[in-house]
Design an enzyme around this catalytic site. Structure first.
Site, short mmCIF file in Angstrom:
data_model
loop_
_atom_site.label_atom_id
_atom_site.label_comp_id
_atom_site.label_asym_id
_atom_site.label_seq_id
_atom_site.Cartn_x
_atom_site.Cartn_y
_atom_site.Cartn_z
N VAL A 14 7.95 -37.97 4.27
CA VAL A 14 8.86 -39.12 4.13
C VAL A 14 10.32 -38.65 4.07
O VAL A 14 11.21 -39.28 4.66
CB VAL A 14 8.49 -39.97 2.88
CG1 VAL A 14 9.45 -41.14 2.73
CG2 VAL A 14 7.05 -40.47 2.98
N LYS A 205 0.45 -50.30 -6.90
CA LYS A 205 1.22 -51.23 -6.07
C LYS A 205 1.04 -52.67 -6.57
O LYS A 205 1.99 -53.46 -6.59
CB LYS A 205 0.78 -51.10 -4.61
CG LYS A 205 1.10 -49.72 -4.02
CD LYS A 205 0.35 -49.45 -2.73
CE LYS A 205 0.67 -48.08 -2.16
NZ LYS A 205 -0.23 -47.68 -1.06
N1 HSE Z 1 -2.36 -43.14 0.40
C1 HSE Z 1 -1.58 -44.32 0.62
C2 HSE Z 1 -2.37 -45.23 1.54
C3 HSE Z 1 -0.25 -43.95 1.22
O1 HSE Z 1 -3.39 -44.80 2.09
O2 HSE Z 1 -2.00 -46.39 1.67
C4 HSE Z 1 0.80 -45.02 1.14
O3 HSE Z 1 1.10 -45.42 -0.16
#
Ligand code: HSE
Length: 437
Positions: A14, A205
């Site tokens: 990133v 999230k």
């Molecule tokens: N490991 C995470 C996914 C990466 O597979 O969505 C992005 O947050």
């Protein structure tokens, strides 16, 4: 105007992607931000490692704390990930009066309340668009675009790795283990892939989305989290026969008595758009009272998509540098003194429909016994499916879809079904959401 000076901590996928976007789109970004954005320092564990991005003019260091203390830097970009040392770095950057852009979901979900309070105190911005759903501007949409609405519920496919696994299982009949290995090789999975398959990444999230949607403090420890490791090809196939797809969903709903916040595999009617989000793609469905249902779709991970969100945050921060700190968009969408203590409900109080697969001996009266137990718990059966036993076997799967019930009601019923003499194996249960808007 003078360029804004940036320090980037972390030059992994990133970090390198962010430098690429800033360089490749420099003129367009400057036209939008009104000022040049100039990376003057970056940190990486191995600064000698060859990298594809152009590092000319950037001072490199192995110590990210050099960046947070650098008096020439206005904004730090934290792309190291994880909780430590990221949390200390961000708090020290704030202490030094720097604005922060981060892609770190674990950091915000678990330490965001402390970080935002410190930022508020120091009148700096902490921006975190890239922490949820990669390149989808879902934080912006929820926090600003939908600000007129009472958000009623939201549901997201917010882990690309899990979605890739479930999609491959359904489309190609591949086993869970085989597809996980491929997801790791392709670089989608977290450093610790249990974060993906056990739902921890999605829970980070969902914590963030729920706070912004309903105006409550971040409460990662209250998310009910269930992974996808127990999903079998059989259940994927049965779901399909019933007109559903199994997705790993983060779901949050506001009720008068509290907020449901849960991550688990979920059957979704195949006709819903979100049921057709496949592979590593992410999507978030948000139901607002004024707007109705809105759906946000896009790549949830990867260098370009995540950099797209990081740079958008940088431009936002640059635009706010000259604004009154009291009149900025609040970190969690609601003014800090207007956050509510509406409780997060325990999973027993959550209400959802269920898919049940009950393996039984093929004897007269079994379905009647199961129906009686469900009826006693006031659980309404929506549909039922039973195949003929395999030749030579006396065992069959009874598949039931229920109408919405509380987890507590269902657990009572399952305890009784579990003691039926005809039961021939473990009962599989998967939640089902109609996602009716
Ligand atoms: N490991 C995470 C996914 C990466 O597979 O969505 C992005 O947050």
């Amino acid at each position: 105007m003078k360029p804004v000076k940036i320090g980037v901590m972390g030059l992994g996928t990133v970090g390198a992607g962010t430098l690429d976007v800033l360089q490749n789109n420099r003129i367009e970004i400057c036209r939008r931000a009104g000022r040049e954005i100039q990376v003057i320092q970056a940190s990486a564990r191995d600064i000698k490692k060859p990298r594809s991005c152009d590092l000319s003019g950037i001072q490199l260091t192995t110590d990210p704390f050099d960046i947070v203390r650098n008096p020439d830097i206005d904004v730090v970009v934290e792309l190291i990930g994880g909780e430590s040392p990221a949390c200390d770095l961000v708090l020290q950057a704030i202490e030094h009066g720097k604005h922060v852009v981060t892609a770190n979901k674990a950091l915000i979900a678990k330490h965001g309340n402390q970080i935002f309070a410190a930022a508020q105190d120091k009148k700096v911005v902490v921006a975190f668009e890239a922490a949820v759903a990669g390149g989808i501007p879902i934080i912006k949409a929820l926090r600003e675009g939908l600000t007129a609405n009472h958000i009623e519920w939201l549901a997201g496919i917010i882990n690309g790795t899990g979605n890739f696994i479930l999609t491959e299982m359904r489309d190609k009949n591949r086993s869970f283990e085989e597809v996980l290995k491929e997801a790791q090789a392709l670089g989608y999975a977290e450093a610790d892939p249990t974060f993906d398959i056990e739902g921890i990444d999605a829970a980070h999230k969902l914590t963030i989305l729920t706070s912004i949607a309903f105006g409550i403090p971040l409460q990662f420890d209250k998310v009910y989290t269930e992974g996808i490791t127990h999903i079998t090809l059989e259940d994927v196939a049965y779901a399909e026969q019933l007109g559903y797809r199994i997705k790993h969903i983060g779901f949050a709903r506001k009720r008068s008595d509290g907020i449901e916040m849960r991550v688990h595999p979920t059957l979704i009617p195949e006709k819903r758009l979100i049921a057709n989000v496949d592979g590593v793609m992410n999507a978030v469905l948000v139901k607002g009272d004024a707007v109705g249902p809105t759906l946000y779709y896009g790549p949830g991970a990867g260098a370009g998509p995540t950099a797209s969100s990081v740079v958008a945050d940088l431009v936002d921060v640059v635009r706010t540098l000259t604004t009154d700190p009291e009149n900025r968009v609040p970190h969690l969408a609601f003014q800090p003194d207007a956050l509510s203590d509406h409780p997060v409900l325990p999973i027993e109080a959550c209400q959802t429909a269920y898919y049940l697969r009950i393996p039984v001996q093929d004897e007269a009266g079994v379905i009647a016994s199961i129906s009686r137990i469900l009826a006693e718990q006031k659980i309404n059966i929506e549909s039922i499916l039973q195949k003929e036993p395999e030749p030579g076997s006396n065992q069959v799967d009874v598949i039931l879809l229920t109408q919405p019930v509380t987890e507590k009601q269902l657990l009572h019923a399952l305890a009784q079904i579990g003691s039926l003499p005809q039961l021939a194996g473990d009962i599989i249960r998967i939640r089902l959401e109609g996602m009716n808007a």
